[in-house]
Enzyme design. Sequence first.
Site, PDB file in Angstrom:
ATOM      1  N   HIS A   1     -14.756  -4.367  -3.885  1.00 21.29           N
ATOM      2  CA  HIS A   1     -14.097  -5.662  -4.070  1.00 21.29           C
ATOM      3  C   HIS A   1     -12.580  -5.440  -4.133  1.00 21.29           C
ATOM      4  O   HIS A   1     -12.125  -4.439  -4.698  1.00 21.29           O
ATOM      5  CB  HIS A   1     -14.602  -6.332  -5.353  1.00 21.29           C
ATOM      6  CG  HIS A   1     -14.177  -7.765  -5.455  1.00 21.29           C
ATOM      7  ND1 HIS A   1     -12.917  -8.133  -5.850  1.00 21.29           N
ATOM      8  CD2 HIS A   1     -14.839  -8.918  -5.170  1.00 21.29           C
ATOM      9  CE1 HIS A   1     -12.821  -9.460  -5.813  1.00 21.29           C
ATOM     10  NE2 HIS A   1     -13.976  -9.961  -5.402  1.00 21.29           N
TER      11      HIS A   1
ATOM     12  N   GLU B   1     -10.354  -6.637  -5.919  1.00 21.93           N
ATOM     13  CA  GLU B   1      -9.798  -6.483  -7.275  1.00 21.93           C
ATOM     14  C   GLU B   1     -10.042  -5.060  -7.791  1.00 21.93           C
ATOM     15  O   GLU B   1      -9.216  -4.516  -8.526  1.00 21.93           O
ATOM     16  CB  GLU B   1     -10.395  -7.550  -8.208  1.00 21.93           C
ATOM     17  CG  GLU B   1      -9.824  -8.937  -7.886  1.00 21.93           C
ATOM     18  CD  GLU B   1     -10.713 -10.107  -8.235  1.00 21.93           C
ATOM     19  OE1 GLU B   1     -11.688  -9.938  -8.988  1.00 21.93           O
ATOM     20  OE2 GLU B   1     -10.437 -11.218  -7.735  1.00 21.93           O
TER      21      GLU B   1
ATOM     22  N   SER C   1     -12.101 -18.278  -1.803  1.00 21.69           N
ATOM     23  CA  SER C   1     -11.926 -19.704  -2.068  1.00 21.69           C
ATOM     24  C   SER C   1     -12.990 -20.580  -1.401  1.00 21.69           C
ATOM     25  O   SER C   1     -12.698 -21.680  -0.926  1.00 21.69           O
ATOM     26  CB  SER C   1     -10.513 -20.151  -1.670  1.00 21.69           C
ATOM     27  OG  SER C   1      -9.551 -19.464  -2.456  1.00 21.69           O
TER      28      SER C   1
ATOM     29  N   LYS D   1     -17.173 -12.075 -12.169  1.00 23.63           N
ATOM     30  CA  LYS D   1     -15.967 -11.333 -12.566  1.00 23.63           C
ATOM     31  C   LYS D   1     -15.967 -11.092 -14.078  1.00 23.63           C
ATOM     32  O   LYS D   1     -17.014 -10.891 -14.675  1.00 23.63           O
ATOM     33  CB  LYS D   1     -14.703 -12.074 -12.106  1.00 23.63           C
ATOM     34  CG  LYS D   1     -14.729 -12.437 -10.631  1.00 23.63           C
ATOM     35  CD  LYS D   1     -13.392 -12.845 -10.115  1.00 23.63           C
ATOM     36  CE  LYS D   1     -13.530 -13.286  -8.668  1.00 23.63           C
ATOM     37  NZ  LYS D   1     -12.265 -13.387  -7.976  1.00 23.63           N
TER      38      LYS D   1
ATOM     39  N   GLU E   1     -13.598 -10.447   2.992  1.00 22.01           N
ATOM     40  CA  GLU E   1     -12.838 -11.199   2.004  1.00 22.01           C
ATOM     41  C   GLU E   1     -11.343 -10.946   2.189  1.00 22.01           C
ATOM     42  O   GLU E   1     -10.800  -9.979   1.634  1.00 22.01           O
ATOM     43  CB  GLU E   1     -13.238 -10.766   0.589  1.00 22.01           C
ATOM     44  CG  GLU E   1     -14.674 -11.038   0.243  1.00 22.01           C
ATOM     45  CD  GLU E   1     -14.845 -11.283  -1.250  1.00 22.01           C
ATOM     46  OE1 GLU E   1     -15.347 -12.330  -1.607  1.00 22.01           O
ATOM     47  OE2 GLU E   1     -14.420 -10.423  -2.043  1.00 22.01           O
TER      48      GLU E   1
ATOM     49  N   GLY F   1      -9.347 -16.361  -4.786  1.00 21.98           N
ATOM     50  CA  GLY F   1      -8.849 -16.981  -6.011  1.00 21.98           C
ATOM     51  C   GLY F   1      -7.531 -17.717  -5.816  1.00 21.98           C
ATOM     52  O   GLY F   1      -6.875 -18.088  -6.784  1.00 21.98           O
TER      53      GLY F   1
ATOM     54  N   ASN G   1     -20.036 -13.961  -7.911  1.00 21.30           N
ATOM     55  CA  ASN G   1     -19.355 -12.891  -8.630  1.00 21.30           C
ATOM     56  C   ASN G   1     -18.700 -13.509  -9.860  1.00 21.30           C
ATOM     57  O   ASN G   1     -17.708 -14.213  -9.741  1.00 21.30           O
ATOM     58  CB  ASN G   1     -18.305 -12.262  -7.693  1.00 21.30           C
ATOM     59  CG  ASN G   1     -17.425 -11.260  -8.397  1.00 21.30           C
ATOM     60  OD1 ASN G   1     -17.731 -10.821  -9.504  1.00 21.30           O
ATOM     61  ND2 ASN G   1     -16.325 -10.887  -7.761  1.00 21.30           N
TER      62      ASN G   1
HETATM   63  C1  PEP Z   1     -14.529 -13.116  -5.005  1.00 21.82           C
HETATM   64  O1  PEP Z   1     -14.388 -12.864  -6.180  1.00 21.82           O
HETATM   65  O2  PEP Z   1     -15.121 -12.314  -4.282  1.00 21.82           O
HETATM   66  C2  PEP Z   1     -13.994 -14.371  -4.470  1.00 21.82           C
HETATM   67  C3  PEP Z   1     -14.130 -14.616  -3.197  1.00 21.82           C
HETATM   68  O3  PEP Z   1     -13.378 -15.239  -5.376  1.00 21.82           O
HETATM   69  P1  PEP Z   1     -13.024 -16.785  -5.101  1.00 21.82           P
HETATM   70  O4  PEP Z   1     -14.261 -17.428  -4.546  1.00 21.82           O
HETATM   71  O5  PEP Z   1     -12.664 -17.316  -6.459  1.00 21.82           O
HETATM   72  O6  PEP Z   1     -11.895 -16.830  -4.132  1.00 21.82           O
END
Ligand code: PEP
Length: 256
Positions: free
Chosen positions: A94, A96, A213, A11, A166, A172, A9
Amino acid sequence: MRKPVIAGNWKMYKTLRESVDFARELAPLLAPFSSVERIVCPTYIALAAVADALKGMEIKVGAQNVHWEAQGAFTSQIAPTMLQGLAEYVLIGHSESRAYLAETDELISKKVKAALAYGLKPIVAVGESLGQYEAGQTSQVVGGQVRAALNGVDAANMANIILAYEPIWAIGTGKNASGQLANNIIGGTIRATLVDLYGRSIADSVGIQYGGSVKPENMAEYMSQPDIDGALVGGASLKADTFTELVRIAAQEKGK
Ligand code: PEP
């Protein structure tokens, strides 16, 4: 046997030019790992060019969101019909988008059904906040999000859906859930919810990723878990060496 799936992703990172250059750099590096479904999710404006750069390769393209209507007066939005031919997958729900765009369970469910209706494959993200995690509500929250997102989705369509667990507190932040914790939620809550909704054999056929992460250092811990079928990756998908390493580890661990 479920095929492992690693989705990057991107982003709101990378310009159009950077996205295309990166896709070209990644393609030969990811090519050897055909046992893994490899997906990149650039920004909307880079979708067409990245899809073009990856044409003929086995690396798939996903969009980062989609509207629920086929067209209409929805300024700034992108319809599922507009993604046809550009993206095979689409991220929906997601955290976000839930947090910053106020996406509700009801809206996410509409998006999932619209994506399926237009031949896109949703990657549906679910996960609890830190407060919910600390209050011991993970299972209840995540199970509820799965039921809500899949409301009205028939069994035949489950072959076209990927789910991603997630935990919001792990995205993040550098704070990842342990492999065992993630496996427990994915197996004990998400797949168990699918068993309840669709029966064992469909539940066992659906790919469920972990995200939060994920990096090369912790990837093997996730991929060695029986219920975790891959990863949805933000930060570590933005560099060719780390993303390739994640895909390599998935191929290695799931090939054992
Ligand atoms: C994500 O954007 O779905 C995500 C898991 O980000 P990160 O790997 O940076 O934690």
